[in-house]
Design a protein around this motif. Structure first.
Motif, PDB file in Angstrom:
ATOM      1  N   UNK A 119       0.689  -1.213  -0.137  1.00 54.50           N
ATOM      2  CA  UNK A 119       0.064  -0.050  -0.027  1.00 54.50           C
ATOM      3  C   UNK A 119       0.940   1.117   0.062  1.00 54.50           C
ATOM      4  N   UNK A 120       2.175   1.119   0.035  1.00 53.50           N
ATOM      5  CA  UNK A 120       3.141   2.331  -0.071  1.00 53.50           C
ATOM      6  C   UNK A 120       3.943   2.387  -0.933  1.00 53.50           C
ATOM      7  N   UNK A 121       3.547   2.004  -2.298  1.00 55.48           N
ATOM      8  CA  UNK A 121       4.701   2.331  -3.266  1.00 55.48           C
ATOM      9  C   UNK A 121       4.864   3.632  -3.577  1.00 55.48           C
ATOM     10  N   UNK A 122       4.288   4.655  -3.149  1.00 55.62           N
ATOM     11  CA  UNK A 122       4.377   6.112  -3.501  1.00 55.62           C
ATOM     12  C   UNK A 122       5.072   6.843  -2.603  1.00 55.62           C
ATOM     13  N   UNK A 123       5.613   6.341  -1.678  1.00 55.58           N
ATOM     14  CA  UNK A 123       6.551   7.026  -0.523  1.00 55.58           C
ATOM     15  C   UNK A 123       7.726   7.584  -1.156  1.00 55.58           C
ATOM     16  N   UNK A 124       8.429   6.547  -1.922  1.00 55.17           N
ATOM     17  CA  UNK A 124       9.752   6.914  -2.513  1.00 55.17           C
ATOM     18  C   UNK A 124       9.505   6.956  -4.047  1.00 55.17           C
ATOM     19  N   UNK A 125       9.142   7.723  -4.679  1.00 56.61           N
ATOM     20  CA  UNK A 125       8.773   7.759  -6.283  1.00 56.61           C
ATOM     21  C   UNK A 125      10.084   7.714  -7.193  1.00 56.61           C
ATOM     22  N   UNK A 126      11.303   8.076  -6.834  1.00 56.08           N
ATOM     23  CA  UNK A 126      12.254   7.606  -7.363  1.00 56.08           C
ATOM     24  C   UNK A 126      12.991   6.541  -7.190  1.00 56.08           C
ATOM     25  N   UNK A 127      13.028   5.807  -6.068  1.00 51.97           N
ATOM     26  CA  UNK A 127      13.454   4.300  -5.595  1.00 51.97           C
ATOM     27  C   UNK A 127      12.435   3.714  -6.289  1.00 51.97           C
ATOM     28  N   UNK A 128      11.107   3.843  -6.501  1.00 52.71           N
ATOM     29  CA  UNK A 128      10.159   2.947  -7.000  1.00 52.71           C
ATOM     30  C   UNK A 128      10.620   2.771  -8.716  1.00 52.71           C
ATOM     31  N   UNK A 129      10.640   3.895  -9.183  1.00 55.06           N
ATOM     32  CA  UNK A 129      11.269   3.969 -10.823  1.00 55.06           C
ATOM     33  C   UNK A 129      12.409   3.226 -10.864  1.00 55.06           C
ATOM     34  N   UNK A 130      13.394   3.435 -10.012  1.00 54.11           N
ATOM     35  CA  UNK A 130      14.703   2.719 -10.466  1.00 54.11           C
ATOM     36  C   UNK A 130      14.344   1.219 -10.257  1.00 54.11           C
ATOM     37  N   UNK A 131      13.586   0.809  -9.207  1.00 60.83           N
ATOM     38  CA  UNK A 131      13.382  -0.589  -8.903  1.00 60.83           C
ATOM     39  C   UNK A 131      12.695  -1.317 -10.198  1.00 60.83           C
ATOM     40  N   UNK A 132      11.569  -0.603 -10.608  1.00 67.12           N
ATOM     41  CA  UNK A 132      10.934  -1.167 -11.588  1.00 67.12           C
ATOM     42  C   UNK A 132      12.006  -1.410 -13.017  1.00 67.12           C
TER      43      UNK A 132
END
Length: 169
Positions: A119-132
Motif C-alpha cells: 500500500x506504500x509504493x508512492x512513498x519514494x517515487x524515484x526509488x520505485x522508478x529505479x526498482x521497476x
C-alpha cells in the motif's frame, strides 16, 4: 527462474485504514500479542480466504510466496497461520532504509520476476522508478492496494493475469 509473489501485511492483508464500523467483507478480527513478554494485544483484520487464494494462484506458475513486510519473521508466526499460509521466506529490512523496501527486495529477488502487493509504493517515487527499471526484460508487477479495503478480487485477477503473461514462452 521461479517468479516471486511478495506480500505486505499492513494495508494489503490487514486493511488498517478501514473505518472500525465498516470492516471489509470476509475479514475477521484477530487479536495478536505484540510479544510473548507483553500483555498488550494488537487487533487487526485478516481474511482467512486470502492464504488459500494466494497458494492456488502461485501453484500452477510455480511461483514462490514471500513476506515483504515490516512484520518480518512475525508474519510467519502471527499472520500466516491466521490466513492459512505455511511459513514463507522473509525479506529483512534491518536498519534505516533510504529507499524504503526497494533495496532489500531487489537484493532478495536477485533477477527474478516478481509481483508485489503493498500500500506504500508512492512513498519514494524515484526509488520505485529505479526498482521497476532494475533490469530490462525482467517482469515486475507492483500491485498497489488501498489500505481502506485490503486485497480484493481485482487484485487477485491482476496477479493471475501477470502470472499468465510471464508463463508465455
Amino acid at each position: 527462474m521461479r517468479p516471486l509473489i511478495l506480500l505486505d501485511v499492513d494495508g494489503p492483508l490487514s486493511p488498517w485504514a478501514a473505518p472500525r464500523h465498516a470492516k471489509p467483507a470476509g475479514y475477521v478480527e484477530q487479536s495478536l500479542r505484540l510479544s510473548r513478554w507483553s500483555r498488550r494485544r494488537l487487533r487487526i483484520w485478516l481474511n482467512p480466504a486470502h492464504g488459500p487464494t494466494l497458494l492456488a494462484l502461485a501453484s500452477p506458475a510455480k511461483a514462490e510466496l514471500a513476506w515483504a513486510t515490516s512484520w518480518e519473521h512475525r508474519a510467519n508466526r502471527q499472520v500466516g497461520p491466521a490466513i492459512g499460509l505455511p511459513p514463507l521466506p522473509v525479506i529483512e529490512f534491518a536498519g534505516p532504509q533510504p529507499s524504503w523496501k526497494f533495496g532489500p527486495v531487489a537484493r532478495f529477488a536477485a533477477g527474478r520476476p516478481l509481483a508485489w502487493f503493498d500500500d506504500d509504493f508512492d512513498l519514494f517515487p524515484e526509488a520505485r522508478r529505479a526498482f521497476v527499471e532494475r533490469r530490462a526484460g525482467l517482469e515486475t508487477e507492483l500491485i498497489p492496494v488501498d489500505a481502506h479495503t485490503g486485497l480484493t478480487g481485482e487484485h487477485f485477477e491482476r496477479l493471475e493475469a501477470w502470472l499468465r503473461k510471464i508463463d508465455q514462452p
